[in-house]
Design an enzyme around this catalytic site. Structure first.
Site, PDB file in Angstrom:
ATOM      1  N   SER A  38       0.743  -1.059  -0.079  1.00 30.33           N
ATOM      2  CA  SER A  38      -0.033   0.099  -0.137  1.00 30.33           C
ATOM      3  C   SER A  38       0.828   1.061   0.040  1.00 30.33           C
ATOM      4  CB  SER A  38      -0.894   0.057   1.215  1.00 30.33           C
ATOM      5  OG  SER A  38      -1.622   1.347   1.302  1.00 30.33           O
ATOM      6  N   TYR A  64      -1.270  -0.418  11.386  1.00 32.38           N
ATOM      7  CA  TYR A  64      -1.470  -0.870   9.652  1.00 32.38           C
ATOM      8  C   TYR A  64      -0.460  -0.313   9.071  1.00 32.38           C
ATOM      9  CZ  TYR A  64      -3.452  -0.660   5.101  1.00 32.38           C
ATOM     10  OH  TYR A  64      -3.496  -1.160   3.816  1.00 32.38           O
TER      11      TYR A  64
END
Length: 277
Positions: free
Chosen positions: A134, A147
Site C-alpha cells: 500500500s 497498519y
C-alpha cells in the site's frame, strides 16, 4: 495437472483479491482463490476460480493450501499475497494483542505463504510473487500506526526477497494501491470507533473517519487500476519492482520524498485534525 499457468491468490473473497482472481481466470489462467470464509468464495467458482479455504494465521492451513494446489495442478507460477486487513486507532489505544494479530496477518502471513511456494518456484527456475502492500507502506497517517507498520514491513520483506530470489529466476513485485473503492474505508471507520472513538483521541478519530469516507468513496479509484497492475506484474517479461496506482498515489509518494517532515506534519494536521492547538 494444469496446462495453463497457475495462480494462487489469497484474500480472494472480496475487494482487490476477488477482482484479481476473476481477471486472471478470465485471461485463461488456472486460479485458486483462497480465503478464510469459503461461503464468500463459492460464487467465484462460476467465474472460473477454484475456491480453497485458508487462514494465514494458521500454519497447518497454509501448508494444506499449498500442498493441495501442487497435488491438483502440479505447480504454482504466481502467488498473489493479498490477504490482509487494517487496524486503525491511536498507538496508545490499540491493545497489544490486536496489534500482534495485525502484524501476524499482514506480515507473517505474506512471509509464510512465500516460504511455502518458493521451493517449487526455485525448482522450476521461474515464478512470480506479487505482494499487495500500500502507499501506507510509504506514507504514514495519524491513528494508523499499526497498519502502516505492517505495510512498511511488507515493503522491506519484498525488497529483500526480490534481491535474494533474482538468481533463482523468481521475480518479486510490490503493488502499492492508494485510495481504491473497496470496503477499506468502512472497515477503517469501524476500527477507529472501536479503539479511539472515545478518550483523548476521539476528535481525531471522528475527523479521520470523515476524511476516509471521502477518500475511499467519491474520490477513490476503481479496483480495476490495481488489477491491471497485478496482471502486468504477473505476465510482463520485466515486471516492475513497484506499482503505485492510481496516478495520485505516485504523486503523493513522490511529494513525500522532497517535502520536509515539518511541512508534511502540518499538511496531515490540517487534513486529520492533529495540529497542536
Amino acid at each position: 495437472m494444469s496446462t495453463s499457468p497457475v495462480a494462487l491468490v489469497t484474500g480472494a473473497s472480496s475487494g482487490i483479491g476477488e477482482a484479481c482472481a476473476i481477471a486472471l481466470a478470465t485471461a485463461g489462467w488456472t486460479v485458486v482463490g483462497a480465503a478464510r470464509r469459503l461461503d464468500r468464495l463459492e460464487p467465484l467458482r462460476a467465474k472460473g476460480v477454484v475456491p480453497h479455504g485458508v487462514d494465514v494465521t494458521d500454519d497447518a492451513s497454509m501448508v494444506t493450501l499449498v500442498d493441495d494446489v501442487i497435488a491438483d495442478h502440479g505447480r504454482i507460477d504466481v502467488l498473489v499475497n493479498n490477504a490482509g486487513y487494517s487496524v486503525f486507532g491511536a498507538v496508545e489505544d490499540v491493545p497489544v494483542d490486536v496489534a500482534r494479530r495485525q502484524l501476524e496477518v499482514n506480515v507473517l502471513g505474506v512471509s509464510r505463504m512465500s516460504q511455502l511456494v518458493l521451493p517449487y518456484m526455485r525448482a522450476a527456475g521461474a515464478g512470480r510473487i506479487i505482494n499487495i502492500a500500500s502507499v501506507a507502506g510509504q506514507v504514514s497517517e495519524p491513528l494508523g500506526g499499526w497498519y502502516h507498520a505492517s505495510k512498511y514491513a511488507v515493503e522491506a520483506l519484498s525488497d529483500a526477497m526480490r534481491m535474494e530470489l533474482a538468481p533463482h529466476g523468481v521475480q518479486v513485485s510490490i503493488i502499492e494501491p492508494g485510495a481504491i473503492r473497496t470496503e477499506f474505508g468502512d472497515i477503517a471507520a469501524d476500527s477507529l470507533a472501536e479503539h479511539s472513538g472515545s478518550g483523548a483521541y476521539a476528535a481525531q478519530a471522528r475527523r479521520m473517519a470523515r476524511a476516509h469516507e471521502r477518500m475511499f468513496g467519491v474520490d477513490a479509484a476503481d479496483v480495476s487500476v490495481v488489477v491491471k497492475a497485478i496482471l502486468h506484474a504477473a505476465t510482463a517479461t520485466r515486471p516492475r519492482a513497484r506499482y503505485q496506482v492510481p496516478a495520485s498515489a505516485r504523486a503523493m509518494v513522490a511529494a513525500t520524498k522532497v517535502t520536509p517532515t515539518v511541512v508534511m506534519d502540518a499538511a496531515m494536521g490540517r487534513m486529520f485534525g492533529t495540529s497542536r492547538t
